[in-house]
Enzyme design. Sequence first.
Site, PDB file in Angstrom:
ATOM      1  N   LYS A  12      -1.650  -8.101  15.905  1.00 25.61           N
ATOM      2  CA  LYS A  12      -1.667  -6.736  16.321  1.00 25.61           C
ATOM      3  C   LYS A  12      -3.020  -6.517  17.250  1.00 25.61           C
ATOM      4  CE  LYS A  12       1.812  -6.926  15.621  1.00 25.61           C
ATOM      5  NZ  LYS A  12       2.888  -7.913  14.565  1.00 25.61           N
ATOM      6  N   GLY A  15      -3.048 -10.979   1.615  1.00 20.53           N
ATOM      7  CA  GLY A  15      -2.028 -11.643   1.925  1.00 20.53           C
ATOM      8  C   GLY A  15      -1.851 -12.167   3.235  1.00 20.53           C
ATOM      9  N   THR A  16      -0.583 -12.541   3.690  1.00 22.32           N
ATOM     10  CA  THR A  16      -0.270 -13.087   5.067  1.00 22.32           C
ATOM     11  C   THR A  16      -0.633 -11.741   6.005  1.00 22.32           C
ATOM     12  OG1 THR A  16       1.505 -14.645   4.307  1.00 22.32           O
ATOM     13  CG2 THR A  16       1.494 -14.068   6.606  1.00 22.32           C
ATOM     14  N   GLY A  66      -4.563 -16.466  -4.878  1.00 23.20           N
ATOM     15  CA  GLY A  66      -5.084 -17.971  -4.539  1.00 23.20           C
ATOM     16  C   GLY A  66      -5.868 -17.850  -3.199  1.00 23.20           C
ATOM     17  N   GLY A  71      10.162 -21.616  19.990  1.00 20.69           N
ATOM     18  CA  GLY A  71      10.648 -20.390  19.144  1.00 20.69           C
ATOM     19  C   GLY A  71      10.342 -19.164  19.982  1.00 20.69           C
ATOM     20  N   TYR A 123      10.003 -13.206  16.984  1.00 20.88           N
ATOM     21  CA  TYR A 123       8.896 -12.335  16.542  1.00 20.88           C
ATOM     22  C   TYR A 123       7.436 -13.058  17.174  1.00 20.88           C
ATOM     23  CZ  TYR A 123      11.488  -9.053  13.812  1.00 20.88           C
ATOM     24  OH  TYR A 123      12.347  -8.007  13.514  1.00 20.88           O
ATOM     25  N   HIS A 158       6.773  18.477  24.071  1.00 17.85           N
ATOM     26  CA  HIS A 158       6.937  18.020  25.655  1.00 17.85           C
ATOM     27  C   HIS A 158       5.445  17.741  25.964  1.00 17.85           C
ATOM     28  CE1 HIS A 158       8.278  17.382  29.821  1.00 17.85           C
ATOM     29  NE2 HIS A 158       7.248  18.218  30.052  1.00 17.85           N
ATOM     30  N   GLY A 194      10.177 -19.651  12.635  1.00 20.72           N
ATOM     31  CA  GLY A 194      10.507 -19.235  11.393  1.00 20.72           C
ATOM     32  C   GLY A 194       9.738 -19.269  10.184  1.00 20.72           C
TER      33      GLY A 194
HETATM   34  P1  FAD Z   1       2.246 -12.464   1.424  1.00 21.51           P
HETATM   35  O1  FAD Z   1       2.037 -11.461   2.419  1.00 21.51           O
HETATM   36  O2  FAD Z   1       2.727 -13.773   2.158  1.00 21.51           O
HETATM   37  O3  FAD Z   1       1.147 -12.677   0.219  1.00 21.51           O
HETATM   38  C1  FAD Z   1       1.726 -13.577  -0.636  1.00 21.51           C
HETATM   39  C2  FAD Z   1       0.328 -13.886  -1.233  1.00 21.51           C
HETATM   40  O4  FAD Z   1       0.554 -14.803  -2.457  1.00 21.51           O
HETATM   41  C3  FAD Z   1      -0.744 -14.639  -0.474  1.00 21.51           C
HETATM   42  O5  FAD Z   1      -1.975 -14.153  -0.339  1.00 21.51           O
HETATM   43  C4  FAD Z   1      -0.706 -16.102  -1.225  1.00 21.51           C
HETATM   44  O6  FAD Z   1      -2.014 -16.679  -1.197  1.00 21.51           O
HETATM   45  C5  FAD Z   1      -0.384 -15.536  -2.577  1.00 21.51           C
HETATM   46  N1  FAD Z   1      -0.015 -16.920  -3.209  1.00 21.51           N
HETATM   47  C6  FAD Z   1       0.951 -17.575  -3.222  1.00 21.51           C
HETATM   48  N2  FAD Z   1       1.239 -18.236  -4.280  1.00 21.51           N
HETATM   49  C7  FAD Z   1       0.148 -18.291  -5.063  1.00 21.51           C
HETATM   50  C8  FAD Z   1      -0.037 -18.749  -6.384  1.00 21.51           C
HETATM   51  N3  FAD Z   1       0.445 -19.907  -6.931  1.00 21.51           N
HETATM   52  N4  FAD Z   1      -1.251 -18.469  -6.911  1.00 21.51           N
HETATM   53  C9  FAD Z   1      -2.027 -17.174  -6.504  1.00 21.51           C
HETATM   54  N5  FAD Z   1      -1.551 -16.757  -5.297  1.00 21.51           N
HETATM   55  C10 FAD Z   1      -0.464 -17.204  -4.500  1.00 21.51           C
HETATM   56  N6  FAD Z   1       5.416  -8.222   9.030  1.00 21.51           N
HETATM   57  C11 FAD Z   1       5.811  -6.533   9.392  1.00 21.51           C
HETATM   58  O7  FAD Z   1       6.381  -5.707   8.782  1.00 21.51           O
HETATM   59  N7  FAD Z   1       5.149  -6.299  10.733  1.00 21.51           N
HETATM   60  C12 FAD Z   1       4.590  -6.908  11.405  1.00 21.51           C
HETATM   61  O8  FAD Z   1       3.870  -6.441  12.740  1.00 21.51           O
HETATM   62  C13 FAD Z   1       4.350  -8.480  11.065  1.00 21.51           C
HETATM   63  N8  FAD Z   1       3.609  -9.481  11.893  1.00 21.51           N
HETATM   64  C14 FAD Z   1       3.638 -10.684  11.489  1.00 21.51           C
HETATM   65  C15 FAD Z   1       3.017 -11.418  12.370  1.00 21.51           C
HETATM   66  C16 FAD Z   1       2.567 -12.839  11.879  1.00 21.51           C
HETATM   67  C17 FAD Z   1       1.967 -13.699  12.577  1.00 21.51           C
HETATM   68  C18 FAD Z   1       3.133 -13.183  10.443  1.00 21.51           C
HETATM   69  C19 FAD Z   1       2.975 -14.505   9.933  1.00 21.51           C
HETATM   70  C20 FAD Z   1       3.920 -12.468   9.721  1.00 21.51           C
HETATM   71  C21 FAD Z   1       4.070 -11.034  10.192  1.00 21.51           C
HETATM   72  N9  FAD Z   1       4.976  -9.859   9.290  1.00 21.51           N
HETATM   73  C22 FAD Z   1       4.884  -8.755   9.870  1.00 21.51           C
HETATM   74  C23 FAD Z   1       5.364 -10.361   7.935  1.00 21.51           C
HETATM   75  C24 FAD Z   1       4.455 -10.062   7.044  1.00 21.51           C
HETATM   76  O9  FAD Z   1       3.200 -10.614   7.133  1.00 21.51           O
HETATM   77  C25 FAD Z   1       5.008 -10.511   5.559  1.00 21.51           C
HETATM   78  O10 FAD Z   1       6.382  -9.909   5.624  1.00 21.51           O
HETATM   79  C26 FAD Z   1       4.414  -9.835   4.668  1.00 21.51           C
HETATM   80  O11 FAD Z   1       3.166 -10.440   4.432  1.00 21.51           O
HETATM   81  C27 FAD Z   1       5.119 -10.306   3.119  1.00 21.51           C
HETATM   82  O12 FAD Z   1       4.488  -9.793   2.069  1.00 21.51           O
HETATM   83  P2  FAD Z   1       4.306 -10.486   0.713  1.00 21.51           P
HETATM   84  O13 FAD Z   1       3.655  -9.833  -0.226  1.00 21.51           O
HETATM   85  O14 FAD Z   1       5.657 -10.989   0.156  1.00 21.51           O
HETATM   86  O15 FAD Z   1       3.637 -12.041   0.918  1.00 21.51           O
HETATM   87  P1  NAD Z   2      11.972 -15.601  13.935  1.00 20.39           P
HETATM   88  O1  NAD Z   2      12.933 -15.980  13.011  1.00 20.39           O
HETATM   89  O2  NAD Z   2      11.695 -14.547  14.419  1.00 20.39           O
HETATM   90  O3  NAD Z   2      12.003 -16.640  15.207  1.00 20.39           O
HETATM   91  C1  NAD Z   2      12.351 -18.024  15.352  1.00 20.39           C
HETATM   92  C2  NAD Z   2      12.869 -18.524  16.885  1.00 20.39           C
HETATM   93  O4  NAD Z   2      12.944 -19.775  16.530  1.00 20.39           O
HETATM   94  C3  NAD Z   2      14.368 -17.892  16.735  1.00 20.39           C
HETATM   95  O5  NAD Z   2      14.542 -17.423  17.958  1.00 20.39           O
HETATM   96  C4  NAD Z   2      15.123 -19.494  16.737  1.00 20.39           C
HETATM   97  O6  NAD Z   2      16.312 -19.554  17.451  1.00 20.39           O
HETATM   98  C5  NAD Z   2      14.165 -20.225  17.369  1.00 20.39           C
HETATM   99  N1  NAD Z   2      14.186 -21.675  16.811  1.00 20.39           N
HETATM  100  C6  NAD Z   2      14.478 -22.118  15.473  1.00 20.39           C
HETATM  101  N2  NAD Z   2      14.412 -23.344  15.256  1.00 20.39           N
HETATM  102  C7  NAD Z   2      13.873 -23.921  16.823  1.00 20.39           C
HETATM  103  C8  NAD Z   2      13.760 -25.160  17.176  1.00 20.39           C
HETATM  104  N3  NAD Z   2      13.885 -26.394  16.360  1.00 20.39           N
HETATM  105  N4  NAD Z   2      13.377 -25.264  18.602  1.00 20.39           N
HETATM  106  C9  NAD Z   2      13.283 -24.167  19.284  1.00 20.39           C
HETATM  107  N5  NAD Z   2      13.610 -22.917  18.768  1.00 20.39           N
HETATM  108  C10 NAD Z   2      13.868 -22.675  17.530  1.00 20.39           C
HETATM  109  O7  NAD Z   2      10.717 -16.417  13.381  1.00 20.39           O
HETATM  110  P2  NAD Z   2       8.893 -16.157  13.595  1.00 20.39           P
HETATM  111  O8  NAD Z   2       8.739 -15.776  15.031  1.00 20.39           O
HETATM  112  O9  NAD Z   2       8.550 -17.574  13.093  1.00 20.39           O
HETATM  113  O10 NAD Z   2       8.574 -15.428  12.659  1.00 20.39           O
HETATM  114  C11 NAD Z   2       8.883 -15.341  11.090  1.00 20.39           C
HETATM  115  C12 NAD Z   2       9.045 -14.130  10.464  1.00 20.39           C
HETATM  116  O11 NAD Z   2       7.874 -13.479  10.347  1.00 20.39           O
HETATM  117  C13 NAD Z   2      10.009 -13.102  11.261  1.00 20.39           C
HETATM  118  O12 NAD Z   2      11.291 -13.514  11.037  1.00 20.39           O
HETATM  119  C14 NAD Z   2       9.676 -11.723  10.698  1.00 20.39           C
HETATM  120  O13 NAD Z   2      10.440 -11.545   9.481  1.00 20.39           O
HETATM  121  C15 NAD Z   2       8.046 -11.990  10.504  1.00 20.39           C
HETATM  122  N6  NAD Z   2       7.352 -11.663  11.535  1.00 20.39           N
HETATM  123  C16 NAD Z   2       7.432 -10.127  11.800  1.00 20.39           C
HETATM  124  C17 NAD Z   2       6.888  -9.504  12.889  1.00 20.39           C
HETATM  125  C18 NAD Z   2       7.159  -8.068  13.288  1.00 20.39           C
HETATM  126  O14 NAD Z   2       7.546  -7.452  12.294  1.00 20.39           O
HETATM  127  N7  NAD Z   2       6.485  -7.653  14.414  1.00 20.39           N
HETATM  128  C19 NAD Z   2       6.004 -10.405  13.516  1.00 20.39           C
HETATM  129  C20 NAD Z   2       5.952 -11.599  13.350  1.00 20.39           C
HETATM  130  C21 NAD Z   2       6.717 -12.211  12.319  1.00 20.39           C
END
Ligand code: FAD
Ligand code: NAD
Length: 465
Positions: A52, A41-42, A36, A183, A186, A444, A272
């Site tokens: 990154k 994706g994300t 969509g 929060g 991550y 090393h 989260g």
């Molecule tokens: P998504 O990547 O969310 O993809 C889902 C897709 O489905 C989207 O493109 C959406 O548009 C589409 N979709 C949803 N509903 C519909 C619909 N009804 N019709 C058509 N399309 C639809 N993970 C890591 O491992 N390492 C990281 O460093 C990392 N950093 C992150 C940093 C940030 C800021 C965020 C927000 C997340 C990060 N993550 C990281 C988490 C990672 O992005 C997700 O775990 C991963 O993208 C999940 O993949 P997915 O395919 O399940 O879903």
């Molecule tokens: P998170 O779960 O990592 O952290 C959320 C934090 O917010 C926690 O420390 C929690 O205690 C705090 N919190 C919750 N409610 C709150 C409130 N009302 N007030 C203040 N603090 C509160 O969630 P995120 O940072 O939003 O990331 C979401 C997910 O995305 C992660 O869990 C991870 O799966 C994914 N992600 C992964 C990476 C990576 O792999 N490097 C990077 C970014 C995101």
Amino acid sequence: MKESPTTLLVIGGGPGGYVAAIRAARLGVRTTLVEGEALGGTCLNIGCIPSKALIHAAQAFEQARQWAEGSPLGVRVAQPSLDLAQTVRWKDGIVGRLTGGVASLLRKAGVRVIAGRATLVDGKTVDVRDANGEVQRLRCEHLLLAAGSRPIELPGLPFGGPVISSTEALSPADLPKRLVVVGAGYIGLELGIAYRKLGVEVAVVEATERVLPAYDEELTRPVLASLKRLGVVLHLGCSVQGLTDDGRALSVRSAMADEFALPADRVLVAVGRRPASDGWGLESLQLDMAGRAVRIDDQCRTSMRNVWAIGDLTGDPMLAHRAMAQGEMVAELISGAKRRWMPAAIPAICFTDPEVVVAGPSPADAEAAGIDAVHAHFPFSANGRAMTLESTEGFVRVVARRDNHLILGWQAVGHAVSELAAAFAQSIEMGARLEDVAGTIHAHPTLGEAVQEAAMRALGHALHV
Ligand code: FAD
Ligand code: NAD
């Protein structure tokens, strides 16, 4: 309404969905993928990759600023400035190359990609509405749900105006003077640190008493020290009430129930993410759920026959590499292979400064599971490569069974330790013993020598400590 059949229909083109589609099509399964928004994706568009990129740019700027004040290396530079628009363009360029690559891989594999929003009709029928409002009906034998997740919104602090999610934080048109991050997980810490390095005054409000509460305290101590060094102000054990009436501060309540106003030009809410399980007819299938997540078994099957689910939609850990591995498994199962989900460990990395990496249980996790385990750590202060990289904080820690020395877990914190994740996951997946890692010749000078030394130390014969 047009109708077209396919064997596998994938909803969502994120790392879960696009990997499943490519693998299935290459295995000869007639595959259609519906996305969509943007392929990738994300992760590729608004998550892993752009974050990154921004972290790297912020580190480069911070480094240049430090060098401008003098450098023990003898590097002399003038006061640097930041062209933010160029930084964002550079980041977008990387995203564009990667998402373009995904489109090309899908095309070459023979996947039919449909741009549009899917709505489930039943377990074998999906309506897709394109940008022009035209709807086509797709029928499939197998339906794979890979719709991902969305940021959690706080009731008193809805997204909009100065209140942003990671998506907006990754494409800033300008930098705020003061950013409050809600929060300390991550996203909050990865992006909070990046913004601080870009010169923004950053305060972090966290509900628990610790930063990165998902990790153990010893592991997060160097991150805490770095936050203090960088001048990130922490408000731990605090809850947010909402913006003040003039919208220029965040109203915060401390653990002692005192209320105070935290000045904020922008507020990044990173508390989260939740599975994207509403708004597209998923409820109508009445699948078994685990909260908001779709409940799956050890083959990513849902409670409905031939309806599969992967990635963030299925809950924690919400990591791209988990989604990809699940997607690959489902594609193979649909093509007739025998597979089961049983990874020995899923590594996780937090790209803070310093970085944190975990794979498998910590010493406390092992104890809680009733396992008699030994653990040992090796500090980077005793690692030559770390010294040459000017970063000696942190350590590598190993956890192994006491009886047979089977390695259960690894944890590390330090500069560039994300690259150790491969060694950690491989040793656990391959059932390595402490002796296997201790007896492997490590090149090393590398940070990896700390991995070998941690194993040696657990065996009682570390060399360099
Ligand atoms: P998504 O990547 O969310 O993809 C889902 C897709 O489905 C989207 O493109 C959406 O548009 C589409 N979709 C949803 N509903 C519909 C619909 N009804 N019709 C058509 N399309 C639809 N993970 C890591 O491992 N390492 C990281 O460093 C990392 N950093 C992150 C940093 C940030 C800021 C965020 C927000 C997340 C990060 N993550 C990281 C988490 C990672 O992005 C997700 O775990 C991963 O993208 C999940 O993949 P997915 O395919 O399940 O879903
Ligand atoms: P998170 O779960 O990592 O952290 C959320 C934090 O917010 C926690 O420390 C929690 O205690 C705090 N919190 C919750 N409610 C709150 C409130 N009302 N007030 C203040 N603090 C509160 O969630 P995120 O940072 O939003 O990331 C979401 C997910 O995305 C992660 O869990 C991870 O799966 C994914 N992600 C992964 C990476 C990576 O792999 N490097 C990077 C970014 C995101």
